[in-house]
Design a protein around this motif. Structure first.
Motif, PDB file in Angstrom:
ATOM      1  N   ASN A 110       0.787  -1.238   0.000  1.00  0.00           N
ATOM      2  CA  ASN A 110       0.000   0.000   0.000  1.00  0.00           C
ATOM      3  C   ASN A 110       0.820   1.290   0.000  1.00  0.00           C
ATOM      4  O   ASN A 110       0.247   2.377  -0.045  1.00  0.00           O
ATOM      5  N   ILE A 111       2.145   1.179   0.074  1.00  0.00           N
ATOM      6  CA  ILE A 111       2.942   2.407   0.007  1.00  0.00           C
ATOM      7  C   ILE A 111       2.958   2.921  -1.435  1.00  0.00           C
ATOM      8  O   ILE A 111       2.807   2.161  -2.391  1.00  0.00           O
ATOM      9  N   THR A 112       3.129   4.219  -1.558  1.00  0.00           N
ATOM     10  CA  THR A 112       3.198   4.828  -2.885  1.00  0.00           C
ATOM     11  C   THR A 112       4.658   4.899  -3.322  1.00  0.00           C
ATOM     12  O   THR A 112       5.477   5.542  -2.663  1.00  0.00           O
ATOM     13  N   ILE A 113       4.965   4.213  -4.420  1.00  0.00           N
ATOM     14  CA  ILE A 113       6.330   4.233  -4.956  1.00  0.00           C
ATOM     15  C   ILE A 113       6.498   5.497  -5.793  1.00  0.00           C
ATOM     16  O   ILE A 113       5.707   5.735  -6.715  1.00  0.00           O
ATOM     17  N   PRO A 114       7.487   6.332  -5.506  1.00  0.00           N
ATOM     18  CA  PRO A 114       7.708   7.547  -6.310  1.00  0.00           C
ATOM     19  C   PRO A 114       7.904   7.212  -7.787  1.00  0.00           C
ATOM     20  O   PRO A 114       8.462   6.161  -8.118  1.00  0.00           O
ATOM     21  N   GLU A 115       7.431   8.102  -8.649  1.00  0.00           N
ATOM     22  CA  GLU A 115       7.540   7.879 -10.095  1.00  0.00           C
ATOM     23  C   GLU A 115       8.970   7.614 -10.527  1.00  0.00           C
ATOM     24  O   GLU A 115       9.227   6.797 -11.396  1.00  0.00           O
ATOM     25  N   SER A 116       9.908   8.324  -9.890  1.00  0.00           N
ATOM     26  CA  SER A 116      11.322   8.167 -10.267  1.00  0.00           C
ATOM     27  C   SER A 116      11.839   6.757  -9.976  1.00  0.00           C
ATOM     28  O   SER A 116      12.765   6.274 -10.629  1.00  0.00           O
ATOM     29  N   MET A 117      11.233   6.111  -8.981  1.00  0.00           N
ATOM     30  CA  MET A 117      11.633   4.741  -8.640  1.00  0.00           C
ATOM     31  C   MET A 117      10.816   3.712  -9.408  1.00  0.00           C
ATOM     32  O   MET A 117      11.311   2.641  -9.754  1.00  0.00           O
ATOM     33  N   ALA A 118       9.543   4.041  -9.662  1.00  0.00           N
ATOM     34  CA  ALA A 118       8.665   3.092 -10.346  1.00  0.00           C
ATOM     35  C   ALA A 118       9.056   2.906 -11.803  1.00  0.00           C
ATOM     36  O   ALA A 118       8.819   1.851 -12.390  1.00  0.00           O
ATOM     37  N   HIS A 119       9.680   3.932 -12.401  1.00  0.00           N
ATOM     38  CA  HIS A 119      10.124   3.848 -13.797  1.00  0.00           C
ATOM     39  C   HIS A 119      11.639   3.955 -13.835  1.00  0.00           C
ATOM     40  O   HIS A 119      12.201   5.036 -13.634  1.00  0.00           O
ATOM     41  N   VAL A 120      12.299   2.830 -14.067  1.00  0.00           N
ATOM     42  CA  VAL A 120      13.763   2.797 -14.136  1.00  0.00           C
ATOM     43  C   VAL A 120      14.148   2.236 -15.494  1.00  0.00           C
ATOM     44  O   VAL A 120      13.988   1.041 -15.761  1.00  0.00           O
ATOM     45  N   GLY A 121      14.637   3.096 -16.369  1.00  0.00           N
ATOM     46  CA  GLY A 121      14.952   2.660 -17.725  1.00  0.00           C
ATOM     47  C   GLY A 121      13.696   2.171 -18.420  1.00  0.00           C
ATOM     48  O   GLY A 121      12.673   2.860 -18.446  1.00  0.00           O
ATOM     49  N   ASP A 122      13.762   0.953 -18.964  1.00  0.00           N
ATOM     50  CA  ASP A 122      12.596   0.375 -19.641  1.00  0.00           C
ATOM     51  C   ASP A 122      11.704  -0.416 -18.689  1.00  0.00           C
ATOM     52  O   ASP A 122      10.664  -0.931 -19.092  1.00  0.00           O
ATOM     53  N   ALA A 123      12.126  -0.508 -17.439  1.00  0.00           N
ATOM     54  CA  ALA A 123      11.366  -1.302 -16.464  1.00  0.00           C
ATOM     55  C   ALA A 123      10.397  -0.431 -15.680  1.00  0.00           C
ATOM     56  O   ALA A 123      10.755   0.656 -15.215  1.00  0.00           O
ATOM     57  N   THR A 124       9.169  -0.922 -15.546  1.00  0.00           N
ATOM     58  CA  THR A 124       8.138  -0.212 -14.794  1.00  0.00           C
ATOM     59  C   THR A 124       7.546  -1.129 -13.736  1.00  0.00           C
ATOM     60  O   THR A 124       7.188  -2.275 -14.031  1.00  0.00           O
ATOM     61  N   LEU A 125       7.458  -0.610 -12.522  1.00  0.00           N
ATOM     62  CA  LEU A 125       6.836  -1.385 -11.449  1.00  0.00           C
ATOM     63  C   LEU A 125       5.353  -1.055 -11.432  1.00  0.00           C
ATOM     64  O   LEU A 125       4.937   0.009 -10.969  1.00  0.00           O
ATOM     65  N   THR A 126       4.541  -1.978 -11.942  1.00  0.00           N
ATOM     66  CA  THR A 126       3.091  -1.790 -11.959  1.00  0.00           C
ATOM     67  C   THR A 126       2.511  -2.122 -10.585  1.00  0.00           C
ATOM     68  O   THR A 126       3.201  -2.631  -9.700  1.00  0.00           O
ATOM     69  N   LYS A 127       1.211  -1.844 -10.429  1.00  0.00           N
ATOM     70  CA  LYS A 127       0.539  -2.172  -9.172  1.00  0.00           C
ATOM     71  C   LYS A 127       0.563  -3.681  -8.934  1.00  0.00           C
ATOM     72  O   LYS A 127       0.797  -4.147  -7.811  1.00  0.00           O
ATOM     73  N   ALA A 128       0.357  -4.449 -10.012  1.00  0.00           N
ATOM     74  CA  ALA A 128       0.397  -5.916  -9.883  1.00  0.00           C
ATOM     75  C   ALA A 128       1.795  -6.379  -9.488  1.00  0.00           C
ATOM     76  O   ALA A 128       1.965  -7.291  -8.671  1.00  0.00           O
ATOM     77  N   GLY A 129       2.812  -5.727 -10.054  1.00  0.00           N
ATOM     78  CA  GLY A 129       4.198  -6.062  -9.723  1.00  0.00           C
ATOM     79  C   GLY A 129       4.514  -5.752  -8.275  1.00  0.00           C
ATOM     80  O   GLY A 129       5.188  -6.528  -7.583  1.00  0.00           O
ATOM     81  N   GLN A 130       4.022  -4.594  -7.796  1.00  0.00           N
ATOM     82  CA  GLN A 130       4.240  -4.217  -6.396  1.00  0.00           C
ATOM     83  C   GLN A 130       3.560  -5.217  -5.464  1.00  0.00           C
ATOM     84  O   GLN A 130       4.132  -5.606  -4.430  1.00  0.00           O
ATOM     85  N   THR A 131       2.368  -5.658  -5.830  1.00  0.00           N
ATOM     86  CA  THR A 131       1.647  -6.644  -5.017  1.00  0.00           C
ATOM     87  C   THR A 131       2.379  -7.980  -5.013  1.00  0.00           C
ATOM     88  O   THR A 131       2.490  -8.638  -3.968  1.00  0.00           O
ATOM     89  N   ALA A 132       2.889  -8.387  -6.184  1.00  0.00           N
ATOM     90  CA  ALA A 132       3.640  -9.646  -6.268  1.00  0.00           C
ATOM     91  C   ALA A 132       4.875  -9.588  -5.373  1.00  0.00           C
ATOM     92  O   ALA A 132       5.206 -10.558  -4.681  1.00  0.00           O
ATOM     93  N   MET A 133       5.555  -8.453  -5.348  1.00  0.00           N
ATOM     94  CA  MET A 133       6.730  -8.286  -4.483  1.00  0.00           C
ATOM     95  C   MET A 133       6.341  -8.315  -3.016  1.00  0.00           C
ATOM     96  O   MET A 133       7.067  -8.851  -2.172  1.00  0.00           O
ATOM     97  N   ALA A 134       5.179  -7.742  -2.691  1.00  0.00           N
ATOM     98  CA  ALA A 134       4.700  -7.745  -1.300  1.00  0.00           C
ATOM     99  C   ALA A 134       4.452  -9.182  -0.827  1.00  0.00           C
ATOM    100  O   ALA A 134       4.823  -9.555   0.291  1.00  0.00           O
ATOM    101  N   VAL A 135       3.834  -9.991  -1.690  1.00  0.00           N
ATOM    102  CA  VAL A 135       3.586 -11.390  -1.354  1.00  0.00           C
ATOM    103  C   VAL A 135       4.909 -12.138  -1.213  1.00  0.00           C
ATOM    104  O   VAL A 135       5.080 -12.987  -0.325  1.00  0.00           O
ATOM    105  N   LEU A 136       5.870 -11.803  -2.081  1.00  0.00           N
ATOM    106  CA  LEU A 136       7.185 -12.432  -1.988  1.00  0.00           C
ATOM    107  C   LEU A 136       7.858 -12.081  -0.656  1.00  0.00           C
ATOM    108  O   LEU A 136       8.487 -12.934  -0.030  1.00  0.00           O
TER     109      LEU A 136
END
Length: 484
Positions: free
Chosen positions: A26-52
């Motif tokens: 539920n934390i908000t990832i800053p845009e500068s961190m969520a978009h790194v090069g060609d990689a984007t951390l989507t909401k689904a990706g953030q949730t998958a990492m939380a479960v991990l």
């Protein structure tokens, strides 16, 4: 009272794991961190990492059995809508690697139950003679050769009683005898080293094969793996022997038994009975089919994954009139918890990859690795994973987390995924430092001849040396087959 404290502590770990997951989710990832090069951390990706993260806390604290944590992770991925439950389950439990793993476990059980494993071990011992240095080398060699074809845990379970019987006959003192320490650690390390030789040797190996096929569309045959795995295993054999002798130089040069007595003991074994002959025939047939599957693919005009040969051959044991050892006899030897951990690990790894979380993590953590020489890349991957083995008390858990990240990193850097995934896969099962990192270490440790500290001090040195050997071996072979 003690048990109730453990229960309370484990409940706290579960609550802590859930809190960490919910907070990260539920934390908000800053845009500068969520978009790194060609990689984007989507909401689904953030949730998958939380479960991990939830699973990681439980895996590290062992508040729940490893495989139960894996199943919970699957349920949480679905509950928090990383993907549908059907898709998540299908990605792991619908994977043919489960068949491969079951087949290998059946083959391992028959080799143990038939007495073939003991015969092979006794044969090697009859050749090493009674010199303690060469007995230790003999145990290492048996471990390396056998664990290329059956699970390294089964090999350690086979070797430990043989080693213990030698130590008891010599009346060595547990925890004080260097020979006792050296022989029992050899039972573990030989099995671990041989486990990297083929996909059948260790849990992380079929996981890597599955991830490469599902994520990168790369079909790794049994022979493809062996080209890298077998040279790496044999290059590690003598350094492993040297380190054991350096740290635990036996206090005796020879056993009280003569070389001739050891030979006589082997020759006194009864002739191979029907069960052993059947087992060795099916074992050889399996190995031949694994190695020659590419030829059959051309002849039959179809793809033959590594799971198919062992499915056919392991089923042969149960044909009418083939073996007197029945399913009910070997069922206790089948590690169902290990199977569940592997397939749930595939599900979690696939979701980490499909959600984009693996790509984002790889760029954030190792994004600059693409600018260095390929050999330095391999060296860094092998060393980092070797160190992570101190934290993760399961080879399969390590592979579940690391290999999807390595594949995603290779794709983001425009590198062949094999270049990143192979070093990671081969290193995931090399647990030399901590006894608790793998059951393969726990089995010889349970004999009581060495301490956790004994293995750790020698294991640190072997880890450093194995990092250099594995990296060099992979790089040289990789250059030859044009991966690098």
């Amino acid at each position: 009272m003690k048990e109730s404290l453990v229960v309370k502590k484990n409940i706290l770990y579960i609550v802590l794991a859930l809190l960490i997951a919910l907070i990260f989710m539920n934390i908000t990832i800053p845009e500068s961190m969520a978009h790194v090069g060609d990689a984007t951390l989507t909401k689904a990706g953030q949730t998958a990492m939380a479960v991990l993260l939830f699973a990681l806390v439980l895996w590290m604290t062992e508040a729940l059995p490893f495989h139960i944590t894996g199943l919970l992770g699957i349920a949480m991925m679905a509950l928090f809508k990383v993907d549908t439950f059907k898709v998540i389950v299908k990605s792991g439990f619908g994977n043919d690697i489960i068949i491969f793993f079951i087949g290998v476990l059946i083959l391992s059980a028959y080799i143990t139950r038939s007495g073939l494993g003991k015969r092979i071990s006794m044969f090697i011992l009859s050749k090493t003679g009674n010199h303690t240095y060469f007995i230790i080398l003999g145990f290492l060699m048996v471990g390396v050769i056998l664990s290329m074809w059956i699970t390294n845990m089964a090999v350690a379970a086979m070797l430990m009683p043989l080693g213990r019987s030698i130590l008891e006959e010599e009346k060595v003192t547990p925890l004080k005898s260097n020979f006792g320490k050296a022989l029992m650690i050899a039972c573990a390390w030989g099995s671990i080293v041989g486990g990297i030789g083929t996909p059948a040797g260790a849990g992380p190996n079929p996981l890597a094969v599955g991830f490469l096929r599902e994520m990168a569309g790369i079909h790794v045959s049994f022979m493809d793996w062996m080209i890298f795995g077998i040279p790496s295993a044999f290059l590690l054999l003598l350094p492993t022997w040297g380190i054991i002798l350096l740290f635990f130089k036996p206090e005796m040069k020879r056993l009280s038994k003569s070389k001739e007595q050891l030979k006589d003991e082997y020759q006194a074994l009864p002739k191979m009975d029907r069960e052993e002959k059947i087992t060795v025939t099916i074992f050889v047939l399996t190995a031949v089919l694994w190695v020659t599957s590419s030829l059959f693919e051309k002849w039959l005009g179809m793809s033959i994954p590594i799971s198919m040969p062992v499915l056919i051959t392991s089923a042969l044991f149960f044909f009418p009139g083939v073996s007197k050892i029945k399913w009910k006899d070997i069922e206790p030897d089948i590690s169902w918890s290990g199977i569940i951990l592997v397939v749930s690990g595939i599900s979690l790894g696939m979701m980490l990859y499909n959600s984009g979380a693996a790509q984002w993590l790889s760029v954030v953590l190792l994004g600059n690795i693409g600018s260095v020489h390929p050999f330095i890349q391999i060296l860094a991957i092998v060393f980092i994973i070797s160190m992570l083995k101190i934290v993760f008390s399961s080879n399969t858990v390590t592979a579940t987390i690391i290999i999807p990240i390595m594949i995603a990193l290779a794709e983001s850097l425009g590198i062949n995924p094999l270049a990143m995934a192979l070093p990671a896969a081969l290193t995931s099962s090399l647990a030399f430092i901590l006894v608790t990192s793998t059951p393969t270490n726990v089995i010889p440790y349970s004999a009581g001849y060495f301490s956790i500290k004994d293995m750790a001090k020698a294991g640190v040195v072997l880890t450093i040396i194995s990092t250099i050997i594995i990296a060099t071996s992979i790089y040289v072979i990789g250059r030859f087959v044009q991966i690098y």
